[in-house]
Each structure stands twice: as structure tokens, then as C-alpha cells.
Motif scaffolding. Structure first.
Motif, PDB file in Angstrom:
ATOM      1  N   ILE A  49       0.717  -1.098  -0.106  1.00 22.04           N
ATOM      2  CA  ILE A  49       0.009   0.022  -0.019  1.00 22.04           C
ATOM      3  C   ILE A  49       0.910   1.195  -0.156  1.00 22.04           C
ATOM      4  CG2 ILE A  49      -1.636   1.393   1.484  1.00 22.04           C
ATOM      5  CD1 ILE A  49      -2.731  -1.258   2.319  1.00 22.04           C
ATOM      6  N   LEU A  50       1.674   1.269   0.998  1.00 14.83           N
ATOM      7  CA  LEU A  50       2.792   2.343   0.921  1.00 14.83           C
ATOM      8  C   LEU A  50       3.505   2.690  -0.388  1.00 14.83           C
ATOM      9  CD1 LEU A  50       4.271   4.511   2.732  1.00 14.83           C
ATOM     10  CD2 LEU A  50       6.034   3.010   3.272  1.00 14.83           C
ATOM     11  N   LEU A  51       3.969   1.659  -1.128  1.00 17.45           N
ATOM     12  CA  LEU A  51       4.635   1.751  -2.425  1.00 17.45           C
ATOM     13  C   LEU A  51       3.537   2.256  -3.508  1.00 17.45           C
ATOM     14  CD1 LEU A  51       6.854  -1.674  -2.650  1.00 17.45           C
ATOM     15  CD2 LEU A  51       7.561   0.697  -2.188  1.00 17.45           C
ATOM     16  N   ILE A  52       2.339   1.840  -3.483  1.00 17.49           N
ATOM     17  CA  ILE A  52       1.276   2.424  -4.373  1.00 17.49           C
ATOM     18  C   ILE A  52       1.121   3.927  -3.984  1.00 17.49           C
ATOM     19  CG2 ILE A  52      -0.917   2.030  -5.263  1.00 17.49           C
ATOM     20  CD1 ILE A  52      -0.402  -1.075  -4.516  1.00 17.49           C
ATOM     21  N   THR A  53       0.849   4.326  -2.806  1.00 23.00           N
ATOM     22  CA  THR A  53       0.656   5.491  -2.375  1.00 23.00           C
ATOM     23  C   THR A  53       1.673   6.479  -2.659  1.00 23.00           C
ATOM     24  OG1 THR A  53      -0.527   4.503  -0.464  1.00 23.00           O
ATOM     25  CG2 THR A  53      -0.079   7.052  -0.593  1.00 23.00           C
ATOM     26  N   ILE A  54       2.877   6.269  -3.083  1.00 23.71           N
ATOM     27  CA  ILE A  54       3.954   7.292  -3.260  1.00 23.71           C
ATOM     28  C   ILE A  54       3.747   8.006  -4.553  1.00 23.71           C
ATOM     29  CG2 ILE A  54       6.433   7.585  -3.705  1.00 23.71           C
ATOM     30  CD1 ILE A  54       6.975   5.378  -1.397  1.00 23.71           C
ATOM     31  N   PRO A  55       3.677   7.293  -5.699  1.00 22.80           N
ATOM     32  CA  PRO A  55       3.403   8.295  -6.804  1.00 22.80           C
ATOM     33  C   PRO A  55       2.203   9.379  -6.886  1.00 22.80           C
ATOM     34  CG  PRO A  55       3.831   5.958  -7.594  1.00 22.80           C
ATOM     35  CD  PRO A  55       3.497   6.066  -5.869  1.00 22.80           C
ATOM     36  N   PRO A  56       1.162   8.944  -6.676  1.00 26.60           N
ATOM     37  CA  PRO A  56      -0.019   9.873  -6.619  1.00 26.60           C
ATOM     38  C   PRO A  56       0.424  11.281  -5.479  1.00 26.60           C
ATOM     39  CG  PRO A  56      -1.032   7.842  -6.358  1.00 26.60           C
ATOM     40  CD  PRO A  56       0.577   7.624  -6.076  1.00 26.60           C
ATOM     41  N   LEU A  57       1.025  10.820  -4.171  1.00 28.64           N
ATOM     42  CA  LEU A  57       1.322  11.760  -3.512  1.00 28.64           C
ATOM     43  C   LEU A  57       2.279  12.722  -3.912  1.00 28.64           C
ATOM     44  CD1 LEU A  57       1.036  12.718  -0.484  1.00 28.64           C
ATOM     45  CD2 LEU A  57       3.037  11.077   0.298  1.00 28.64           C
ATOM     46  N   VAL A  58       3.323  12.243  -4.551  1.00 27.06           N
ATOM     47  CA  VAL A  58       4.324  12.851  -5.077  1.00 27.06           C
ATOM     48  C   VAL A  58       3.973  13.956  -6.198  1.00 27.06           C
ATOM     49  CG1 VAL A  58       6.642  13.018  -6.474  1.00 27.06           C
ATOM     50  CG2 VAL A  58       6.303  11.493  -4.832  1.00 27.06           C
ATOM     51  N   ALA A  59       2.804  13.231  -7.234  1.00 23.33           N
ATOM     52  CA  ALA A  59       2.316  14.215  -8.074  1.00 23.33           C
ATOM     53  C   ALA A  59       1.298  15.264  -7.391  1.00 23.33           C
ATOM     54  CB  ALA A  59       1.223  13.295  -8.976  1.00 23.33           C
ATOM     55  N   PHE A  60       0.543  15.093  -6.457  1.00 23.39           N
ATOM     56  CA  PHE A  60       0.093  16.154  -6.075  1.00 23.39           C
ATOM     57  C   PHE A  60       0.839  17.152  -5.160  1.00 23.39           C
ATOM     58  CE2 PHE A  60      -4.138  13.747  -6.052  1.00 23.39           C
ATOM     59  CZ  PHE A  60      -4.897  14.620  -6.771  1.00 23.39           C
ATOM     60  N   ILE A  61       2.090  16.609  -4.553  1.00 29.93           N
ATOM     61  CA  ILE A  61       2.765  17.817  -3.851  1.00 29.93           C
ATOM     62  C   ILE A  61       3.226  18.777  -4.953  1.00 29.93           C
ATOM     63  CG2 ILE A  61       5.086  17.788  -2.688  1.00 29.93           C
ATOM     64  CD1 ILE A  61       4.325  15.336  -1.024  1.00 29.93           C
ATOM     65  N   PHE A  62       3.687  18.176  -5.973  1.00 29.35           N
ATOM     66  CA  PHE A  62       4.463  18.985  -6.992  1.00 29.35           C
ATOM     67  C   PHE A  62       3.781  19.846  -7.920  1.00 29.35           C
ATOM     68  CE2 PHE A  62       8.188  16.186  -5.897  1.00 29.35           C
ATOM     69  CZ  PHE A  62       8.973  17.077  -5.832  1.00 29.35           C
ATOM     70  N   PHE A  63       2.478  19.345  -8.044  1.00 28.43           N
ATOM     71  CA  PHE A  63       1.547  19.975  -8.905  1.00 28.43           C
ATOM     72  C   PHE A  63       0.183  20.622  -8.260  1.00 28.43           C
ATOM     73  CE2 PHE A  63       3.859  16.930 -11.612  1.00 28.43           C
ATOM     74  CZ  PHE A  63       4.482  17.900 -12.613  1.00 28.43           C
ATOM     75  N   ASN A  64       0.198  20.914  -7.141  1.00 26.49           N
ATOM     76  CA  ASN A  64      -1.236  21.328  -6.370  1.00 26.49           C
ATOM     77  C   ASN A  64      -1.425  22.696  -6.876  1.00 26.49           C
ATOM     78  OD1 ASN A  64      -0.212  23.248  -4.264  1.00 26.49           O
ATOM     79  ND2 ASN A  64       1.330  21.600  -4.134  1.00 26.49           N
ATOM     80  N   ARG A  65      -0.491  23.447  -6.990  1.00 26.42           N
ATOM     81  CA  ARG A  65      -0.770  24.845  -7.448  1.00 26.42           C
ATOM     82  C   ARG A  65      -1.346  24.791  -8.745  1.00 26.42           C
ATOM     83  NH1 ARG A  65       4.372  28.834  -5.325  1.00 26.42           N
ATOM     84  NH2 ARG A  65       3.802  28.465  -3.214  1.00 26.42           N
ATOM     85  N   GLN A  66      -0.595  24.117  -9.826  1.00 25.02           N
ATOM     86  CA  GLN A  66      -1.369  24.030 -11.083  1.00 25.02           C
ATOM     87  C   GLN A  66      -2.868  23.625 -11.296  1.00 25.02           C
ATOM     88  OE1 GLN A  66       1.469  23.183 -10.244  1.00 25.02           O
ATOM     89  NE2 GLN A  66       3.041  23.904 -11.506  1.00 25.02           N
ATOM     90  N   ILE A  67      -2.887  22.407 -10.345  1.00 24.46           N
ATOM     91  CA  ILE A  67      -4.305  22.038 -10.257  1.00 24.46           C
ATOM     92  C   ILE A  67      -5.541  22.868  -9.900  1.00 24.46           C
ATOM     93  CG2 ILE A  67      -5.978  20.350  -8.967  1.00 24.46           C
ATOM     94  CD1 ILE A  67      -3.273  18.495  -8.624  1.00 24.46           C
ATOM     95  N   VAL A  68      -5.038  23.564  -8.876  1.00 24.42           N
ATOM     96  CA  VAL A  68      -5.784  24.826  -8.276  1.00 24.42           C
ATOM     97  C   VAL A  68      -6.050  25.961  -9.392  1.00 24.42           C
ATOM     98  CG1 VAL A  68      -6.110  26.628  -6.577  1.00 24.42           C
ATOM     99  CG2 VAL A  68      -5.404  24.510  -5.968  1.00 24.42           C
ATOM    100  N   ALA A  69      -4.949  26.059 -10.165  1.00 21.21           N
ATOM    101  CA  ALA A  69      -5.109  27.251 -11.246  1.00 21.21           C
ATOM    102  C   ALA A  69      -5.921  26.715 -12.400  1.00 21.21           C
ATOM    103  CB  ALA A  69      -3.801  27.553 -11.540  1.00 21.21           C
ATOM    104  N   GLY A  70      -5.989  25.448 -12.659  1.00 21.05           N
ATOM    105  CA  GLY A  70      -6.703  25.071 -13.750  1.00 21.05           C
ATOM    106  C   GLY A  70      -8.239  24.968 -13.586  1.00 21.05           C
ATOM    107  N   MET A  71      -8.519  24.541 -12.240  1.00 24.84           N
ATOM    108  CA  MET A  71      -9.920  24.614 -11.799  1.00 24.84           C
ATOM    109  C   MET A  71     -10.570  25.872 -11.665  1.00 24.84           C
ATOM    110  SD  MET A  71     -10.788  21.311 -10.974  1.00 24.84           S
ATOM    111  CE  MET A  71     -10.413  19.503 -10.601  1.00 24.84           C
ATOM    112  N   THR A  72      -9.840  26.819 -11.083  1.00 23.46           N
ATOM    113  CA  THR A  72     -10.617  28.061 -10.631  1.00 23.46           C
ATOM    114  C   THR A  72     -10.460  28.993 -12.134  1.00 23.46           C
ATOM    115  OG1 THR A  72      -8.313  28.887 -10.292  1.00 23.46           O
ATOM    116  CG2 THR A  72      -9.681  28.376  -8.393  1.00 23.46           C
ATOM    117  N   SER A  73      -9.497  28.707 -12.929  1.00 18.92           N
ATOM    118  CA  SER A  73      -9.600  29.501 -14.282  1.00 18.92           C
ATOM    119  C   SER A  73     -10.751  28.894 -15.201  1.00 18.92           C
ATOM    120  CB  SER A  73      -8.180  29.252 -15.161  1.00 18.92           C
ATOM    121  OG  SER A  73      -8.164  27.988 -15.419  1.00 18.92           O
TER     122      SER A  73
END
Length: 277
Positions: free
Chosen positions: A248-272
Motif C-alpha cells: 500500500i505504501l509503495l502504491i501511495t507514493i506516486p500519487p502523493l508526489v504528483a499532488f505535492i509538486f502540481f497542487n498549484r497548477q491543479i488549483v489554477a486549472g480548476m479556478t480558471s
């Protein structure tokens, strides 16, 4: 300190506390269980391991099933990249047409797009269709399934974003001699970076974490994805909860890293897309 600042501090502190309880506590529980011996992990207690076996458990998981976890990561990577790429291209083109072209078929198309968010997938009829096309238990068939499941929300995001792009830009490009295809790919598509990043990150996490889809439409150990390894691993090793939590820990790491590095871009895309859409 003013009353407004006090309220803001209280709300911020409460939000941090809720985040810790909802996200960090379960993650810490998984890490602790993954570092325990089989006997300790079977108790499922939130406690420090008496004997740390984190790296031993990691090696055991990576070597289990003749490298099943490695094949699963490769399959999940192929499935995620292909599905999200196809999803983004088709949704961008569909969203552009729905936002720009007004016709009597528009409400009907919008109804089916919304229905894709509400109507649950029909497993058995979908399997029949895949079998008739010769795509059942194949990666191309699973890619089409994942693309279809995520297409509705992607179309809505792109359509909302296109409503913020002035139509004068299209008209100017057409006057300069650009055709519809050139207009979309050379003029419009470069403007879509915020929403494209949002679609890629959010849908990548969704496809990567999908369990039911590969379980129904892509059975077999050779076609295993990272989520189905949990089902297979738990079924074969019911008493080895330490290895299950390490998986479970190994599977959790890739999505966690993606959200950490791209959280601002996600918010910008949603709000725009939400402000003027």
C-alpha cells in the motif's frame, strides 16, 4: 489582535488539525504497519514496532510473485499514460466544439456528457462489447474503458475554460488563413496549459488508483496493475499484513508526489475554468 484575525487563526488551525487527522494519521499508520513483523502487524495497532523491519519488508514485497509488483507498475504506467493522453486530446477537442459551436444538438450532447458523471458503468454489457471487439483482457481495451470513464469531467473542465478564451482570437486566426485544425493545435491548444495540467494530474491519479476497472476488464496476473496486486497479495498472504501495508505504501507514493509538486497548477486549472465558465 483584531477579531477578524482571531477568527482567521482559529479557522486555519482547525483546517490544519482536520488535515492531520484525515491524511497524516492514516499515512503514519500505514508506515508503522509496513515496518513491523508479521505477528505485530496482525494486531493492527497504532504503535511503534518493537523490531523495525522496513527494508526487509520492502525487499520481500519487491521480490514476491516473481516480480509481480514490477510488472504491475509497468502495466499501470502504460495504462495511465495512454489513457490520460487520449482523454486530454479528445476532451479538449470536444470541449472546444461544445463551447464554440451552437446547434440544435448541443443540449443533447450536453445531456450525455452529464449522464457520464451520473450513470454508473454497466460491467456485464461492457464486457460483452469488449469480447465482441476482441479487446477483453487486453491493454487497448482497458485504455478505452479508462478514457470513457474520465471523459465527461474532462470535457466539462475544457468547455468551462474555453468560455474564458475570447472568440476574437479564433476570428483573427481564421482571417490570417488558419484552418480549423491549425487553429486548434497552434493557437488554442497552447492556451490550455493550466487546465491540461489539471486534467493530466487528476486523471492520472484516478486511473493509477483504479481498482474495479482492471479487476473486471483486465483480469490475469500478466495484466495486473498496482491496485489489483493488493487483492492478489491479500488473497495469497492473509496473515502477512506487514507486507500488505508495504505494498500500500509503495502504491501511495506516486500519487502523493504528483499532488505535492502540481497542487498549484491543479488549483489554477480548476479556478480558471470556474470563474467565468
Amino acid at each position: 489582535m483584531t477579531a477578524r484575525r482571531v477568527r482567521a487563526w482559529i479557522v486555519g488551525s482547525a483546517a490544519i488539525l482536520v488535515s492531520v487527522v484525515v491524511f497524516l494519521v492514516p499515512f503514519a499508520f500505514v508506515v508503522l504497519q509496513a515496518a513491523k513483523t508479521p505477528a505485530e502487524a496482525s494486531d493492527l495497532k497504532f504503535s511503534l514496532p518493537r523490531s523495525w523491519q522496513f527494508f526487509q519488508n520492502l525487499v520481500a514485497v519487491l521480490q514476491s510473485g516473481d516480480g509481480l509488483i514490477w510488472r504491475a507498475f509497468i502495466n499501470s504506467a502504460v495504462l495511465t499514460v495512454a489513457s490520460v493522453a487520449l482523454m486530454a486530446i479528445v476532451a479538449a477537442m470536444a470541449g472546444y466544439v461544445l463551447a464554440r459551436k451552437r446547434s440544435k444538438w448541443g443540449p443533447t450532447v450536453n445531456f450525455f456528457v452529464m449522464a457520464g458523471l451520473i450513470v454508473p458503468p454497466a460491467v456485464v454489457p461492457t464486457i460483452w462489447v469488449l469480447q465482441a471487439l476482441g479487446l477483453f483482457k487486453t491493454m487497448p481495451g482497458m485504455i478505452l474503458i479508462e478514457t470513457t470513464f474520465g471523459l465527461s469531467i474532462c470535457i466539462l473542465l475544457f468547455r468551462a475554460f474555453f468560455n474564458t478564451v475570447p472568440t476574437e482570437l479564433d476570428e483573427a486566426a481564421i482571417i490570417d488563413g488558419a484552418g480549423r485544425v491549425r487553429l486548434f493545435f497552434q493557437v488554442i491548444l497552447p492556451l490550455l496549459r493550466p487546465v491540461i495540467v489539471t486534467v493530466i494530474v487528476v486523471q492520472s491519479v484516478f486511473v493509477f488508483n483504479d481498482f474495479a476497472g482492471p479487476l473486471y476488464f483486465l483480469p490475469g496476473t500478466d495484466n495486473a496493475t498496482v491496485q489489483t496486486t493488493l487483492y492478489t497479495f491479500a488473497g495469497q498472504n492473509l496473515s502477512y499484513y506487514n507486507l500488505l501495508f508495504m505494498d500500500i505504501l509503495l502504491i501511495t507514493i506516486p500519487p502523493l508526489v504528483a499532488f505535492i509538486f502540481f497542487n498549484r497548477q491543479i488549483v489554477a486549472g480548476m479556478t480558471s475554468g470556474a470563474i467565468k465558465g
